[in-house]
Design a protein around this motif. Structure first.
Motif, mmCIF file in Angstrom:
data_model
loop_
_atom_site.group_PDB
_atom_site.id
_atom_site.type_symbol
_atom_site.label_atom_id
_atom_site.label_comp_id
_atom_site.label_asym_id
_atom_site.label_seq_id
_atom_site.Cartn_x
_atom_site.Cartn_y
_atom_site.Cartn_z
ATOM 1 N N MET A 1 7.353 -5.723 7.979
ATOM 2 C CA MET A 1 6.669 -4.756 7.144
ATOM 3 C C MET A 1 5.905 -3.765 8.018
ATOM 4 N N LYS A 2 5.911 -2.520 7.613
ATOM 5 C CA LYS A 2 5.255 -1.499 8.424
ATOM 6 C C LYS A 2 3.950 -1.037 7.789
ATOM 7 N N ASN A 3 2.947 -0.821 8.629
ATOM 8 C CA ASN A 3 1.664 -0.313 8.134
ATOM 9 C C ASN A 3 1.571 1.175 8.391
ATOM 10 N N GLY A 4 0.378 1.704 8.180
ATOM 11 C CA GLY A 4 0.116 3.080 8.557
ATOM 12 C C GLY A 4 0.857 4.077 7.690
ATOM 13 N N ASP A 5 0.851 3.857 6.391
ATOM 14 C CA ASP A 5 1.557 4.753 5.494
ATOM 15 C C ASP A 5 0.932 6.138 5.491
ATOM 16 N N ILE A 6 1.804 7.133 5.309
ATOM 17 C CA ILE A 6 1.303 8.500 5.254
ATOM 18 C C ILE A 6 1.138 8.942 3.812
ATOM 19 N N MET A 7 0.497 10.054 3.607
ATOM 20 C CA MET A 7 0.327 10.655 2.273
ATOM 21 C C MET A 7 -0.453 9.763 1.325
ATOM 22 N N LEU A 8 -0.874 8.602 1.847
ATOM 23 C CA LEU A 8 -1.450 7.606 0.969
ATOM 24 C C LEU A 8 -2.837 8.008 0.496
ATOM 25 N N ASN A 9 -3.539 8.815 1.308
ATOM 26 C CA ASN A 9 -4.879 9.248 0.908
ATOM 27 C C ASN A 9 -4.834 9.921 -0.459
ATOM 28 N N TYR A 10 -3.848 10.821 -0.626
ATOM 29 C CA TYR A 10 -3.764 11.536 -1.892
ATOM 30 C C TYR A 10 -3.254 10.651 -3.004
ATOM 31 N N ILE A 11 -2.219 9.848 -2.697
ATOM 32 C CA ILE A 11 -1.614 9.029 -3.749
ATOM 33 C C ILE A 11 -2.610 8.015 -4.283
ATOM 34 N N TRP A 12 -3.337 7.398 -3.355
ATOM 35 C CA TRP A 12 -4.310 6.375 -3.765
ATOM 36 C C TRP A 12 -5.377 6.988 -4.678
ATOM 37 N N LEU B 91 7.730 5.142 -5.297
ATOM 38 C CA LEU B 91 6.737 4.724 -4.305
ATOM 39 C C LEU B 91 7.371 4.243 -3.007
ATOM 40 N N ARG B 92 8.560 3.627 -3.111
ATOM 41 C CA ARG B 92 9.174 2.941 -1.981
ATOM 42 C C ARG B 92 9.319 3.764 -0.699
ATOM 43 N N PRO B 93 9.830 5.020 -0.779
ATOM 44 C CA PRO B 93 10.007 5.762 0.485
ATOM 45 C C PRO B 93 8.683 6.178 1.114
ATOM 46 N N ILE B 94 7.594 6.160 0.320
ATOM 47 C CA ILE B 94 6.318 6.687 0.808
ATOM 48 C C ILE B 94 5.429 5.597 1.376
ATOM 49 N N GLU B 128 13.797 0.931 3.526
ATOM 50 C CA GLU B 128 12.635 0.963 4.416
ATOM 51 C C GLU B 128 11.669 2.027 3.905
ATOM 52 N N THR B 129 10.499 2.106 4.553
ATOM 53 C CA THR B 129 9.548 3.154 4.208
ATOM 54 C C THR B 129 9.991 4.438 4.911
ATOM 55 N N THR B 130 10.915 5.163 4.233
ATOM 56 C CA THR B 130 11.610 6.294 4.833
ATOM 57 C C THR B 130 10.694 7.337 5.496
ATOM 58 N N PHE B 131 9.685 7.805 4.757
ATOM 59 C CA PHE B 131 8.840 8.878 5.307
ATOM 60 C C PHE B 131 8.017 8.394 6.498
ATOM 61 N N TYR B 132 7.681 7.115 6.480
ATOM 62 C CA TYR B 132 6.932 6.553 7.608
ATOM 63 C C TYR B 132 7.794 6.576 8.869
ATOM 64 N N ALA B 133 9.049 6.125 8.758
ATOM 65 C CA ALA B 133 9.942 6.102 9.923
ATOM 66 C C ALA B 133 10.181 7.515 10.446
ATOM 67 N N LEU B 154 17.044 10.236 2.082
ATOM 68 C CA LEU B 154 16.721 10.003 0.675
ATOM 69 C C LEU B 154 17.960 9.720 -0.163
ATOM 70 N N VAL B 155 19.077 10.355 0.157
ATOM 71 C CA VAL B 155 20.315 10.040 -0.569
ATOM 72 C C VAL B 155 20.711 8.590 -0.279
ATOM 73 N N ALA B 156 20.495 8.143 0.975
ATOM 74 C CA ALA B 156 20.780 6.744 1.315
ATOM 75 C C ALA B 156 19.882 5.800 0.502
ATOM 76 N N ASP B 157 18.597 6.169 0.351
ATOM 77 C CA ASP B 157 17.687 5.339 -0.453
ATOM 78 C C ASP B 157 18.164 5.251 -1.903
ATOM 79 N N LEU B 158 18.555 6.408 -2.450
ATOM 80 C CA LEU B 158 19.029 6.427 -3.831
ATOM 81 C C LEU B 158 20.278 5.548 -3.976
ATOM 82 N N THR B 159 21.153 5.599 -2.967
ATOM 83 C CA THR B 159 22.351 4.749 -2.980
ATOM 84 C C THR B 159 21.945 3.272 -3.025
#
Lengths: 195, 173
Positions: A1-12, B91-94, B128-133, B154-159
């Motif tokens: 599992m990966k931490n350090g999510d982005i954009m989360l400040n706004y979403i939260w 939420l998943r990709p973010i 995976e957390t696409t935008f994070y990677a 994102l197309v891969a995520d939708l798939t």
């Protein structure tokens, strides 16, 4: 599992505010207030339930890693991977780092995969004359990293076990098929859109 | 399917132990150091899970989740997506921890072996957390123009999401 999510400040912030506003209109303020108290202790329960198994699994994977499994598998995958990364010479440091990163991802060695991936990106940038535009290889590489190629979805299985699933691992074949298809779609798109 | 699945974990552990012994790894010592890292990294996500599970419970308790889900239901019906998993797909990709918090709430309401619970499990496990990677890899080397990366990812995520539903239907109904 990966931490350090982005954009989360706004979403939260958005989730919390929308919940409060909605509770005013629906009259669910009592439930909302209770949910805050319950939510916090639920989270700690979840962490405690997961901690044992996550720790056990990291220990087991560390044995595989210390035995050099990443290097062995990286050699096996190289003949396939070299066709996907045509702008990286076969014995370049870039190719080596790419193979190691992908192998670490397959094994679920998230903590090892990220530094290997970053060094792969650095090597690919050198091969691309330090341009600040992404090369074809970089795009394919990052798209592969945004797809899940992990052999065992451990986190998911632990969570399923916590909620008393009859067979926490029975989703694994479905996970394999969905991730492989998605990976193929991602790689194909990355390649087709290169021009 | 479920009988076969009980072999996966014991076989992998058995294989790794034999591999470690053959490679002369001090297996228990190495296990301890790996287990310690695993313990530390699990507890290090506790603060973000506390924050996110709180926000997901608030969303549910206030009734806002029902509103969002029913607004998205027509789109879901179009793709034959169980409506409980639509917010997860967004939420998943973010956010990795955010999706984990959301799945926790799906399991709590419907159970892990329900249709929605299984679909959510497969969706989470096959993405995976696409935008994070994307942020971490391109950010690390200062790439400004990432061309078609986001679209392909994102197309891969939708798939993955569509196949998650198809596979759960195929294997479990």
């Amino acid at each position: 599992m990966k931490n350090g999510d982005i954009m989360l400040n706004y979403i939260w912030g958005f989730i919390i505010l929308i919940s409060i506003i909605c509770a005013i209109f629906t009259g669910n303020m009592e439930a909302l207030s209770n949910s805050i108290l319950v939510g916090a202790s639920d989270a700690i329960n979840l962490v405690i339930t997961m901690a044992g198994m996550m720790s056990l699994w990291s220990g087991i994977l560390k044995i595989a890693d210390s035995g050099g499994i990443t290097c062995i598998l990286a050699k096996i995958f190289k003949p396939v991977l070299k066709h996907l990364f045509k702008d990286c010479p076969e014995n370049s440091p870039a190719m080596r780092a790419i193979c190691m990163n992908i192998t670490a991802n397959i094994l679920g060695l998230g903590n090892a995969a990220t530094p290997l991936g970053i060094s792969a990106m650095k090597e690919m940038k050198k091969l691309n004359k330090n341009s600040d535009v992404a090369s074809n290889s970089m795009i394919t590489f990052v798209v592969m990293n945004t797809a899940s190629i992990q052999i065992l979805p451990t986190t998911m299985s632990i969570l399923r076990q916590k909620y008393h699933s009859a067979a926490p691992f029975d989703i694994v074949p479905a996970v394999w098929i969905s991730s492989v298809v998605a990976l193929l779609v991602g790689i194909t798109l990355a390649k087709v859109l290169e021009k | 399917m479920s009988k076969f699945s009980f072999y996966i974990m014991p076989c992998m552990i058995g294989f790794i132990v034999v591999f470690g012994l053959v490679k002369k790894v001090p297996i228990f010592d190495v296990f301890l150091s790996g287990a310690e890292e695993g313990l530390t990294s699990t507890f290090s996500i506790a603060p973000s899970l506390i924050g996110l599970i709180m926000s997901v419970s608030m969303l549910k308790a206030s009734g806002a989740l029902d509103v969002i889900t029913s607004l998205l239901e027509p789109v879901g019906n179009l793709l034959a997506v169980p409506k409980e998993t639509i917010p997860l797909m967004l939420l998943r990709p973010i956010s990795g921890s955010g999706s984990l918090a959301f799945i926790d709430s799906i399991f709590k309401s419907f159970g892990p072996d329900s249709f929605a619970g299984r679909v959510a499990s497969v969706m989470m496990g096959s993405t995976e957390t696409t935008f994070y990677a994307i942020a971490i890899y391109f950010g690390a080397v200062g790439i400004k123009n990432i061309r078609h990366t986001i679209f392909a990812a994102l197309v891969a995520d939708l798939t993955s999401f569509i196949f998650s539903i198809l596979m759960v239907r195929l294997f479990f109904t």
